[in-house]
Motif scaffolding. Sequence first.
Motif, PDB file in Angstrom:
ATOM      1  N   LEU A 264       0.832  -1.209   0.000  1.00  0.00           N
ATOM      2  CA  LEU A 264       0.000   0.000   0.000  1.00  0.00           C
ATOM      3  C   LEU A 264       0.868   1.261   0.000  1.00  0.00           C
ATOM      4  O   LEU A 264       0.535   2.251  -0.664  1.00  0.00           O
ATOM      5  N   VAL A 265       1.992   1.208   0.723  1.00  0.00           N
ATOM      6  CA  VAL A 265       2.924   2.335   0.709  1.00  0.00           C
ATOM      7  C   VAL A 265       3.487   2.524  -0.701  1.00  0.00           C
ATOM      8  O   VAL A 265       3.586   3.649  -1.208  1.00  0.00           O
ATOM      9  N   GLN A 266       3.853   1.417  -1.355  1.00  0.00           N
ATOM     10  CA  GLN A 266       4.400   1.505  -2.708  1.00  0.00           C
ATOM     11  C   GLN A 266       3.352   2.035  -3.687  1.00  0.00           C
ATOM     12  O   GLN A 266       3.658   2.859  -4.558  1.00  0.00           O
ATOM     13  N   LEU A 267       2.103   1.592  -3.539  1.00  0.00           N
ATOM     14  CA  LEU A 267       1.042   2.068  -4.424  1.00  0.00           C
ATOM     15  C   LEU A 267       0.738   3.543  -4.175  1.00  0.00           C
ATOM     16  O   LEU A 267       0.272   4.240  -5.081  1.00  0.00           O
ATOM     17  N   THR A 268       1.027   4.005  -2.968  1.00  0.00           N
ATOM     18  CA  THR A 268       0.898   5.445  -2.699  1.00  0.00           C
ATOM     19  C   THR A 268       1.914   6.227  -3.529  1.00  0.00           C
ATOM     20  O   THR A 268       1.590   7.263  -4.124  1.00  0.00           O
ATOM     21  N   ALA A 269       3.141   5.695  -3.594  1.00  0.00           N
ATOM     22  CA  ALA A 269       4.172   6.349  -4.401  1.00  0.00           C
ATOM     23  C   ALA A 269       3.832   6.306  -5.882  1.00  0.00           C
ATOM     24  O   ALA A 269       4.264   7.178  -6.650  1.00  0.00           O
ATOM     25  N   GLU A 270       3.046   5.312  -6.294  1.00  0.00           N
ATOM     26  CA  GLU A 270       2.659   5.161  -7.698  1.00  0.00           C
ATOM     27  C   GLU A 270       1.332   5.859  -8.002  1.00  0.00           C
ATOM     28  O   GLU A 270       0.781   5.707  -9.097  1.00  0.00           O
ATOM     29  N   SER A 271       0.806   6.608  -7.021  1.00  0.00           N
ATOM     30  CA  SER A 271      -0.410   7.420  -7.186  1.00  0.00           C
ATOM     31  C   SER A 271      -1.678   6.610  -7.363  1.00  0.00           C
ATOM     32  O   SER A 271      -2.707   7.151  -7.797  1.00  0.00           O
TER      33      SER A 271
ATOM     34  N   GLY B  12      -3.974   9.386   8.184  1.00  0.00           N
ATOM     35  CA  GLY B  12      -2.942   8.450   7.762  1.00  0.00           C
ATOM     36  C   GLY B  12      -3.472   7.179   7.143  1.00  0.00           C
ATOM     37  O   GLY B  12      -2.700   6.276   6.785  1.00  0.00           O
ATOM     38  N   GLU B  13      -4.791   7.060   7.008  1.00  0.00           N
ATOM     39  CA  GLU B  13      -5.382   5.852   6.448  1.00  0.00           C
ATOM     40  C   GLU B  13      -5.131   5.789   4.932  1.00  0.00           C
ATOM     41  O   GLU B  13      -4.915   6.804   4.284  1.00  0.00           O
ATOM     42  N   PHE B  14      -5.176   4.577   4.399  1.00  0.00           N
ATOM     43  CA  PHE B  14      -4.993   4.365   2.959  1.00  0.00           C
ATOM     44  C   PHE B  14      -6.348   4.431   2.262  1.00  0.00           C
ATOM     45  O   PHE B  14      -7.324   3.809   2.713  1.00  0.00           O
ATOM     46  N   LEU B  15      -6.399   5.146   1.129  1.00  0.00           N
ATOM     47  CA  LEU B  15      -7.625   5.288   0.352  1.00  0.00           C
ATOM     48  C   LEU B  15      -7.334   5.047  -1.122  1.00  0.00           C
ATOM     49  O   LEU B  15      -6.271   5.445  -1.620  1.00  0.00           O
ATOM     50  N   PRO B  16      -8.245   4.395  -1.855  1.00  0.00           N
ATOM     51  CA  PRO B  16      -8.035   4.241  -3.309  1.00  0.00           C
ATOM     52  C   PRO B  16      -8.009   5.604  -3.994  1.00  0.00           C
ATOM     53  O   PRO B  16      -8.823   6.469  -3.683  1.00  0.00           O
ATOM     54  N   THR B  17      -7.077   5.788  -4.905  1.00  0.00           N
ATOM     55  CA  THR B  17      -7.015   7.046  -5.657  1.00  0.00           C
ATOM     56  C   THR B  17      -7.971   6.988  -6.846  1.00  0.00           C
ATOM     57  O   THR B  17      -7.956   6.004  -7.594  1.00  0.00           O
ATOM     58  N   PRO B  18      -8.800   8.002  -7.032  1.00  0.00           N
ATOM     59  CA  PRO B  18      -9.674   8.008  -8.213  1.00  0.00           C
ATOM     60  C   PRO B  18      -8.838   8.031  -9.496  1.00  0.00           C
ATOM     61  O   PRO B  18      -7.813   8.701  -9.568  1.00  0.00           O
TER      62      PRO B  18
ATOM     63  N   SER C  27      -0.916  10.027 -17.995  1.00  0.00           N
ATOM     64  CA  SER C  27       0.407   9.660 -17.503  1.00  0.00           C
ATOM     65  C   SER C  27       0.692   8.175 -17.717  1.00  0.00           C
ATOM     66  O   SER C  27       1.770   7.789 -18.176  1.00  0.00           O
ATOM     67  N   VAL C  28      -0.287   7.352 -17.404  1.00  0.00           N
ATOM     68  CA  VAL C  28      -0.111   5.897 -17.518  1.00  0.00           C
ATOM     69  C   VAL C  28       0.051   5.478 -18.978  1.00  0.00           C
ATOM     70  O   VAL C  28       0.969   4.717 -19.330  1.00  0.00           O
ATOM     71  N   TYR C  29      -0.835   5.961 -19.842  1.00  0.00           N
ATOM     72  CA  TYR C  29      -0.766   5.568 -21.248  1.00  0.00           C
ATOM     73  C   TYR C  29       0.513   6.074 -21.914  1.00  0.00           C
ATOM     74  O   TYR C  29       1.102   5.380 -22.754  1.00  0.00           O
ATOM     75  N   ASP C  30       0.947   7.259 -21.545  1.00  0.00           N
ATOM     76  CA  ASP C  30       2.200   7.786 -22.106  1.00  0.00           C
ATOM     77  C   ASP C  30       3.389   6.941 -21.660  1.00  0.00           C
ATOM     78  O   ASP C  30       4.305   6.671 -22.451  1.00  0.00           O
ATOM     79  N   GLY C  31       3.399   6.515 -20.399  1.00  0.00           N
ATOM     80  CA  GLY C  31       4.489   5.692 -19.891  1.00  0.00           C
ATOM     81  C   GLY C  31       4.557   4.349 -20.585  1.00  0.00           C
ATOM     82  O   GLY C  31       5.641   3.878 -20.977  1.00  0.00           O
ATOM     83  N   ARG C  32       3.400   3.701 -20.764  1.00  0.00           N
ATOM     84  CA  ARG C  32       3.367   2.408 -21.454  1.00  0.00           C
ATOM     85  C   ARG C  32       3.799   2.556 -22.916  1.00  0.00           C
ATOM     86  O   ARG C  32       4.545   1.711 -23.440  1.00  0.00           O
TER      87      ARG C  32
ATOM     88  N   ARG D  80       4.261  -3.571 -16.612  1.00  0.00           N
ATOM     89  CA  ARG D  80       3.076  -4.123 -15.948  1.00  0.00           C
ATOM     90  C   ARG D  80       2.563  -3.184 -14.868  1.00  0.00           C
ATOM     91  O   ARG D  80       1.350  -3.078 -14.653  1.00  0.00           O
ATOM     92  N   ARG D  81       3.464  -2.499 -14.185  1.00  0.00           N
ATOM     93  CA  ARG D  81       3.045  -1.617 -13.102  1.00  0.00           C
ATOM     94  C   ARG D  81       2.344  -0.364 -13.607  1.00  0.00           C
ATOM     95  O   ARG D  81       1.750   0.365 -12.809  1.00  0.00           O
TER      96      ARG D  81
END
Length: 383
Positions: free
Chosen positions: A213-220, A228-234, A242-247, A316-317
């Motif tokens: 979850l910490v790593q996914l926070t860094a990946e937005s 301090g709770e973890f929440l899904p990012t919209p 950003s994602v499509y350009d990276g792929r 993949r990420r």
Amino acid sequence: MNSNQVIPAAEVTVDPAAFRHVVGHFASGVTVITTVVDGELFGTTASAVSSLSMEPPMMLACLNRSSSTHDAVLKAGVFGINILAEEQSELAMKFGRKGADKFDGVAVTFSEEGVPLLDGALATIVCRVEETPTGGTHTVFLGLATAASAGSGEPLAYFRGTFGRLERVKELAAYNSVRDWVLRRRTPLRHELDPAVIAAETKSDPQNVHNALVQLTAESLVTRGDKGEFLPTPITHELIDSVYDGRATIELGVLASHFGKFTDEDIAELSRLTAELGKLRESGKDGLDEFLKLNVKYHDRLVNVAGSAQLTDAFRRLGIGTVWREALGGDEWARQMDHSHIAELTAALRDRDEARAVKALGLHTAFGKKLASDVIERHGGEV
């Protein structure tokens, strides 16, 4: 039921997908089986390998009968077992692909029998084939060990679809499970992601889930709330771009640097996947899940041509396709998930036309962005 009663085979079969999932929880070492026939080197990655007996010293290795290495071992009557070290995951990927260039750039030492043994392997064993029983799609090679040597280090492990040191593999397996959990919206937007619940449901170590979850926070893909709770990012327009350009950057890089490495086997597999994608679109609403899985396989196959485990992992990420399982309903996806640019890309690769392939990939990226943007817009600006 009487304990001596024979159960008919039809009553004891297991769903192949369920079987693959369960067997994936068995951690195994990773080997490359090698041999030589008329001066031509053959090799394939295999995890179904084990010692059979100490007296005499015998090994067991299972190879798929569709593998060219399988046929070569049958003809040669001798094979090498190369037990890979933890830093050799790229070799596992390289020899796991079909193609004739597996030994390109790979240092080997030849045994007295002429079998190529991979330099840097944690251990090597040369075997003479004694028996070849068959089972299902595989042949079981029972080999008498004629030579063996071992070095120092840690073995490469395989667990739940991931290569690495066993502890590292468990961390990656947890990461993949948590990422899938987040993108499938198993915890809805604006609800707290509970590490304990996720760990129990995915059968992962709670600490590994927290780290994921910490790593996914860094990946937005996950954000931290006021407490301090973890929440899904919209998923928003900005994140999609950003994602499509990276792929696209990774795939275009593969085309630019490795276009000549696409083998006939690569193109045949990409063609098969393209055809399957078309059939699933015609099948309607029940095919979305399988369509997304095949789409992942298609792009993975393309990126894997580079022979880099790190590049494939990075690609993949950047994938967020699982979110469309929630965003697209009914047969809506079949009308909108146009794969014509994939078909054009496959045709360009078949014709060895790099410029045409680059253009098709660009159009595919633009289409993906537009589709994602439209879906997000219809869902109020986020999914």
